[in-house]
Design a protein around this motif. Structure first.
Motif, PDB file in Angstrom:
ATOM      1  N   ALA A  49      -1.519   5.910   1.558  1.00  0.00           N
ATOM      2  CA  ALA A  49      -2.442   5.662   2.668  1.00  0.00           C
ATOM      3  C   ALA A  49      -2.951   4.222   2.638  1.00  0.00           C
ATOM      4  N   GLU A  50      -3.245   3.715   1.440  1.00  0.00           N
ATOM      5  CA  GLU A  50      -3.704   2.323   1.325  1.00  0.00           C
ATOM      6  C   GLU A  50      -2.622   1.342   1.751  1.00  0.00           C
ATOM      7  N   VAL A  51      -1.403   1.584   1.329  1.00  0.00           N
ATOM      8  CA  VAL A  51      -0.303   0.676   1.692  1.00  0.00           C
ATOM      9  C   VAL A  51      -0.111   0.656   3.198  1.00  0.00           C
ATOM     10  N   VAL A  52      -0.085   1.833   3.815  1.00  0.00           N
ATOM     11  CA  VAL A  52       0.097   1.909   5.266  1.00  0.00           C
ATOM     12  C   VAL A  52      -1.085   1.258   5.989  1.00  0.00           C
ATOM     13  N   GLY A  53      -2.297   1.532   5.516  1.00  0.00           N
ATOM     14  CA  GLY A  53      -3.481   0.962   6.145  1.00  0.00           C
ATOM     15  C   GLY A  53      -3.545  -0.548   6.038  1.00  0.00           C
ATOM     16  N   ALA A 165       3.805  11.405 -18.630  1.00  0.00           N
ATOM     17  CA  ALA A 165       4.650  10.584 -17.757  1.00  0.00           C
ATOM     18  C   ALA A 165       4.133  10.611 -16.325  1.00  0.00           C
ATOM     19  N   SER A 166       3.679  11.772 -15.895  1.00  0.00           N
ATOM     20  CA  SER A 166       3.125  11.900 -14.549  1.00  0.00           C
ATOM     21  C   SER A 166       1.878  11.027 -14.393  1.00  0.00           C
ATOM     22  N   MET A 167       1.008  11.031 -15.400  1.00  0.00           N
ATOM     23  CA  MET A 167      -0.203  10.201 -15.359  1.00  0.00           C
ATOM     24  C   MET A 167       0.170   8.714 -15.356  1.00  0.00           C
ATOM     25  N   LEU A 168       1.192   8.334 -16.121  1.00  0.00           N
ATOM     26  CA  LEU A 168       1.623   6.943 -16.172  1.00  0.00           C
ATOM     27  C   LEU A 168       2.127   6.487 -14.805  1.00  0.00           C
ATOM     28  N   ILE A 169       2.936   7.313 -14.177  1.00  0.00           N
ATOM     29  CA  ILE A 169       3.472   6.981 -12.855  1.00  0.00           C
ATOM     30  C   ILE A 169       2.337   6.851 -11.850  1.00  0.00           C
ATOM     31  N   GLN A 175      -2.381   1.141  -9.493  1.00  0.00           N
ATOM     32  CA  GLN A 175      -2.606  -0.261  -9.810  1.00  0.00           C
ATOM     33  C   GLN A 175      -1.767  -1.166  -8.908  1.00  0.00           C
ATOM     34  N   GLY A 176      -0.599  -0.711  -8.513  1.00  0.00           N
ATOM     35  CA  GLY A 176       0.253  -1.477  -7.632  1.00  0.00           C
ATOM     36  C   GLY A 176      -0.303  -1.577  -6.219  1.00  0.00           C
TER      37      GLY A 176
END
Length: 178
Positions: A49-53, A165-169, A175-176
């Protein structure tokens, strides 16, 4: 010039700090509930949502009307305000959905929601014990491999690794998005 344009964005970002604290806390609660997939899905939805916004805010500010390269900064300030509004809205939505999930989901391995949320639906908020905590019976001494629920140690370890692994992703995606 950069400072003047960034002030509006910073105001939105700073005002959303309390909501970000709530959103981060709900992620921790969901992880403690054993609902890492719900926390991950919530984080991915927020990041998307942030990327699209932000893309929409930037696209709406770039109308191509100043092709000669001169600018008085109004478009840039408008884009910064748009990105600030998007950030605050995404944080608020994340916090609201997170609190709802924490209040309504049953922790993994539990038979019911935590008793502390009994007052959400008008209950007294008391558990089975007089102090309000849910009393859990002790594990049987004859549980195989020393695990209370009888699952093999390697299966528990694999679940732990998958959740990690799920938390890392989720963390990398969040962060990205900054």
């Amino acid at each position: 010039a950069v400072t003047a344009r960034a002030r509006a964005y910073y105001a939105f970002r700073a005002s959303a700090i309390p909501l970000q604290c709530v959103a981060s806390s709900t992620n921790g609660c969901l992880g403690g509930y054993g609902r890492v997939h719900a926390a991950t899905a919530l984080g991915i939805a927020r990041a998307a949502a942030e990327v699209v916004g932000v893309a929409a805010a930037l696209a709406s500010a770039d109308d191509g009307s100043e092709a000669d390269g001169r600018s008085d900064g109004r478009r840039e300030r408008g884009a910064m305000v748009g990105m600030g509004v998007v950030y605050a809205a995404c944080v608020a939505t994340h916090a609201l959905v997170g609190v709802t999930l924490v209040a309504c989901l049953v922790p993994d391995g539990s038979r019911s929601r935590l008793r502390i949320f009994g007052s959400v639906r008008g209950g007294a908020g008391r558990g089975d014990g007089e102090d309000g905590y849910l009393e859990v019976p002790d594990a049987p001494d004859d549980a195989p491999d020393g695990t209370p629920d009888g699952t093999p140690f390697l299966a528990d370890l694999a679940d732990f690794a998958a959740d990690g692994a799920s938390m890392l992703i989720r963390s990398v995606l969040l962060q990205g998005s900054f």
